[in-house]
Write a protein that holds these residues in place. Structure first.
Motif, PDB file in Angstrom:
ATOM      1  N   MET A   1       1.824  39.366  12.512  1.00  0.00           N
ATOM      2  CA  MET A   1       1.232  38.191  11.901  1.00  0.00           C
ATOM      3  C   MET A   1       0.609  37.351  13.012  1.00  0.00           C
ATOM      4  O   MET A   1       1.220  37.130  14.036  1.00  0.00           O
ATOM      5  CB  MET A   1       2.308  37.410  11.152  1.00  0.00           C
ATOM      6  N   LYS A   2      -0.577  36.897  12.766  1.00  0.00           N
ATOM      7  CA  LYS A   2      -1.261  36.055  13.736  1.00  0.00           C
ATOM      8  C   LYS A   2      -0.905  34.595  13.497  1.00  0.00           C
ATOM      9  O   LYS A   2      -0.485  34.212  12.411  1.00  0.00           O
ATOM     10  CB  LYS A   2      -2.765  36.260  13.634  1.00  0.00           C
ATOM     11  N   ARG A   3      -1.072  33.808  14.526  1.00  0.00           N
ATOM     12  CA  ARG A   3      -0.719  32.379  14.472  1.00  0.00           C
ATOM     13  C   ARG A   3      -1.393  31.675  13.296  1.00  0.00           C
ATOM     14  O   ARG A   3      -0.763  30.939  12.550  1.00  0.00           O
ATOM     15  CB  ARG A   3      -1.097  31.708  15.789  1.00  0.00           C
ATOM     16  N   GLU A   4      -2.678  31.922  13.127  1.00  0.00           N
ATOM     17  CA  GLU A   4      -3.430  31.253  12.050  1.00  0.00           C
ATOM     18  C   GLU A   4      -2.875  31.625  10.674  1.00  0.00           C
ATOM     19  O   GLU A   4      -2.745  30.770   9.803  1.00  0.00           O
ATOM     20  CB  GLU A   4      -4.922  31.616  12.126  1.00  0.00           C
ATOM     21  N   ALA A   5      -2.561  32.905  10.497  1.00  0.00           N
ATOM     22  CA  ALA A   5      -2.022  33.360   9.212  1.00  0.00           C
ATOM     23  C   ALA A   5      -0.661  32.725   8.946  1.00  0.00           C
ATOM     24  O   ALA A   5      -0.368  32.305   7.820  1.00  0.00           O
ATOM     25  CB  ALA A   5      -1.924  34.879   9.193  1.00  0.00           C
ATOM     26  N   TYR A   6       0.171  32.656   9.987  1.00  0.00           N
ATOM     27  CA  TYR A   6       1.501  32.064   9.839  1.00  0.00           C
ATOM     28  C   TYR A   6       1.386  30.580   9.480  1.00  0.00           C
ATOM     29  O   TYR A   6       2.010  30.119   8.520  1.00  0.00           O
ATOM     30  CB  TYR A   6       2.300  32.228  11.136  1.00  0.00           C
ATOM     31  N   ILE A   7       0.584  29.853  10.232  1.00  0.00           N
ATOM     32  CA  ILE A   7       0.428  28.410   9.984  1.00  0.00           C
ATOM     33  C   ILE A   7      -0.160  28.169   8.600  1.00  0.00           C
ATOM     34  O   ILE A   7       0.289  27.279   7.870  1.00  0.00           O
ATOM     35  CB  ILE A   7      -0.414  27.759  11.103  1.00  0.00           C
ATOM     36  N   ASP A   8      -1.129  28.985   8.208  1.00  0.00           N
ATOM     37  CA  ASP A   8      -1.729  28.847   6.880  1.00  0.00           C
ATOM     38  C   ASP A   8      -0.695  29.103   5.787  1.00  0.00           C
ATOM     39  O   ASP A   8      -0.593  28.333   4.825  1.00  0.00           O
ATOM     40  CB  ASP A   8      -2.913  29.811   6.731  1.00  0.00           C
ATOM     41  N   LEU A   9       0.101  30.172   5.937  1.00  0.00           N
ATOM     42  CA  LEU A   9       1.127  30.482   4.948  1.00  0.00           C
ATOM     43  C   LEU A   9       2.151  29.356   4.840  1.00  0.00           C
ATOM     44  O   LEU A   9       2.477  28.900   3.741  1.00  0.00           O
ATOM     45  CB  LEU A   9       1.834  31.796   5.299  1.00  0.00           C
ATOM     46  N   MET A  10       2.641  28.881   5.977  1.00  0.00           N
ATOM     47  CA  MET A  10       3.642  27.807   5.958  1.00  0.00           C
ATOM     48  C   MET A  10       3.071  26.531   5.349  1.00  0.00           C
ATOM     49  O   MET A  10       3.735  25.857   4.557  1.00  0.00           O
ATOM     50  CB  MET A  10       4.170  27.523   7.372  1.00  0.00           C
ATOM     51  N   SER A  11       1.845  26.186   5.683  1.00  0.00           N
ATOM     52  CA  SER A  11       1.264  24.941   5.155  1.00  0.00           C
ATOM     53  C   SER A  11       0.988  25.059   3.656  1.00  0.00           C
ATOM     54  O   SER A  11       1.178  24.090   2.913  1.00  0.00           O
ATOM     55  CB  SER A  11       0.001  24.547   5.924  1.00  0.00           C
ATOM     56  N   ARG A  12       0.553  26.235   3.212  1.00  0.00           N
ATOM     57  CA  ARG A  12       0.334  26.424   1.766  1.00  0.00           C
ATOM     58  C   ARG A  12       1.641  26.292   0.993  1.00  0.00           C
ATOM     59  O   ARG A  12       1.689  25.664  -0.061  1.00  0.00           O
ATOM     60  CB  ARG A  12      -0.284  27.790   1.490  1.00  0.00           C
ATOM     61  N   ILE A  13       2.689  26.894   1.511  1.00  0.00           N
ATOM     62  CA  ILE A  13       3.979  26.812   0.825  1.00  0.00           C
ATOM     63  C   ILE A  13       4.502  25.378   0.858  1.00  0.00           C
ATOM     64  O   ILE A  13       4.929  24.843  -0.162  1.00  0.00           O
ATOM     65  CB  ILE A  13       4.995  27.798   1.450  1.00  0.00           C
ATOM     66  N   ARG A  14       4.458  24.747   2.034  1.00  0.00           N
ATOM     67  CA  ARG A  14       4.974  23.378   2.147  1.00  0.00           C
ATOM     68  C   ARG A  14       4.161  22.379   1.336  1.00  0.00           C
ATOM     69  O   ARG A  14       4.673  21.319   0.964  1.00  0.00           O
ATOM     70  CB  ARG A  14       5.038  22.952   3.612  1.00  0.00           C
ATOM     71  N   SER A  15       2.904  22.681   1.023  1.00  0.00           N
ATOM     72  CA  SER A  15       2.088  21.761   0.222  1.00  0.00           C
ATOM     73  C   SER A  15       2.521  21.754  -1.241  1.00  0.00           C
ATOM     74  O   SER A  15       2.142  20.869  -2.003  1.00  0.00           O
ATOM     75  CB  SER A  15       0.603  22.113   0.330  1.00  0.00           C
ATOM     76  N   ASN A  16       3.318  22.736  -1.641  1.00  0.00           N
ATOM     77  CA  ASN A  16       3.843  22.819  -2.998  1.00  0.00           C
ATOM     78  C   ASN A  16       5.355  22.604  -2.926  1.00  0.00           C
ATOM     79  O   ASN A  16       6.105  23.527  -2.603  1.00  0.00           O
ATOM     80  CB  ASN A  16       3.500  24.181  -3.602  1.00  0.00           C
ATOM     81  N   GLN A  17       5.794  21.394  -3.231  1.00  0.00           N
ATOM     82  CA  GLN A  17       7.211  21.045  -3.080  1.00  0.00           C
ATOM     83  C   GLN A  17       8.117  21.913  -3.936  1.00  0.00           C
ATOM     84  O   GLN A  17       9.204  22.305  -3.502  1.00  0.00           O
ATOM     85  CB  GLN A  17       7.441  19.567  -3.386  1.00  0.00           C
ATOM     86  N   LYS A  18       7.674  22.236  -5.151  1.00  0.00           N
ATOM     87  CA  LYS A  18       8.501  23.075  -6.022  1.00  0.00           C
ATOM     88  C   LYS A  18       8.674  24.469  -5.426  1.00  0.00           C
ATOM     89  O   LYS A  18       9.767  25.042  -5.464  1.00  0.00           O
ATOM     90  CB  LYS A  18       7.904  23.163  -7.422  1.00  0.00           C
ATOM     91  N   LEU A  19       7.609  25.009  -4.868  1.00  0.00           N
ATOM     92  CA  LEU A  19       7.689  26.327  -4.234  1.00  0.00           C
ATOM     93  C   LEU A  19       8.580  26.269  -2.995  1.00  0.00           C
ATOM     94  O   LEU A  19       9.411  27.151  -2.783  1.00  0.00           O
ATOM     95  CB  LEU A  19       6.287  26.836  -3.866  1.00  0.00           C
ATOM     96  N   THR A  20       8.427  25.238  -2.199  1.00  0.00           N
ATOM     97  CA  THR A  20       9.268  25.052  -1.013  1.00  0.00           C
ATOM     98  C   THR A  20      10.737  24.992  -1.406  1.00  0.00           C
ATOM     99  O   THR A  20      11.575  25.696  -0.829  1.00  0.00           O
ATOM    100  CB  THR A  20       8.866  23.765  -0.262  1.00  0.00           C
ATOM    101  N   ASP A  21      11.043  24.157  -2.384  1.00  0.00           N
ATOM    102  CA  ASP A  21      12.423  24.027  -2.850  1.00  0.00           C
ATOM    103  C   ASP A  21      12.955  25.352  -3.400  1.00  0.00           C
ATOM    104  O   ASP A  21      14.107  25.717  -3.160  1.00  0.00           O
ATOM    105  CB  ASP A  21      12.536  22.937  -3.927  1.00  0.00           C
ATOM    106  N   PHE A  22      12.104  26.080  -4.121  1.00  0.00           N
ATOM    107  CA  PHE A  22      12.508  27.368  -4.685  1.00  0.00           C
ATOM    108  C   PHE A  22      12.845  28.367  -3.583  1.00  0.00           C
ATOM    109  O   PHE A  22      13.850  29.076  -3.668  1.00  0.00           O
ATOM    110  CB  PHE A  22      11.406  27.932  -5.593  1.00  0.00           C
TER     111      PHE A  22
END
Length: 164
Positions: A1-22
């Motif tokens: 996994m490249k840095r950009e892909a990792y940061i993008d994945l983490m930010s997308r997940i964290r932008s959705n609180q319900k998904l993060t909590d799940f």
């Protein structure tokens, strides 16, 4: 996994609180379920004086120690350390990422359950697969960490339970 892909994945997940909590809740739940099932499973084998008790205990314990020692020596950094980005599943731990011990443990326990009870073993394999996915999307392991953790757990189970 490249840095950009990792940061993008983490930010997308964290932008959705319900998904993060799940993800956080599911990671905790699946981990606890595996260990509770293993304790109950082993207690059942002990109480019923099942001959496989000692074989399963030794297989899981010895392989756990070997994986733990290997992780300590190899000491691979975790994605959030390498990419200097916050993970979804909060961890302060540094290194010891390879292989994933959560996935390894769930996989070797699944093999032990499969050895005694096929339906329970299949359920445990599905749970260990969920753990693997959650550990990656939670940002605490690379895909290679969880794949190798699963393979080592499966191979340990096969060697300890079916070959030796």
């Amino acid at each position: 996994m490249k840095r950009e892909a990792y940061i993008d994945l983490m930010s997308r997940i964290r932008s959705n609180q319900k998904l993060t909590d799940f993800i956080i809740w599911s990671n905790r739940l699946t981990t606890y379920v595996v260990y509770v099932i293993f304790i109950v499973f082993m207690a059942f084998l002990f109480i019923t004086k099942n001959a496989a008790f000692t074989r399963i205990l030794l297989t899981t314990a010895i392989s756990f120690v070997i994986v733990s020692v290997f992780r300590k020596i190899y000491n691979r950094k975790r994605p959030y350390e390498i990419f200097d980005a916050e993970s979804v599943i909060k961890k302060d731990k540094e290194g010891n990422s390879f292989p994933s011990r959560h996935v390894f443990s769930a996989s070797v326990i699944a093999m032990a359950c499969l050895y005694i009870n096929i339906p329970l073993g299949v359920i445990m394999i599905l749970i260990s697969t969920c753990i693997a996915i959650l550990r990656v999307v939670g940002g605490v392991h690379f895909i290679s960490d969880v794949v190798v953790g699963a393979l080592v757990g499966i191979v340990s189970g096969i060697i300890g339970l079916y070959i030796m």
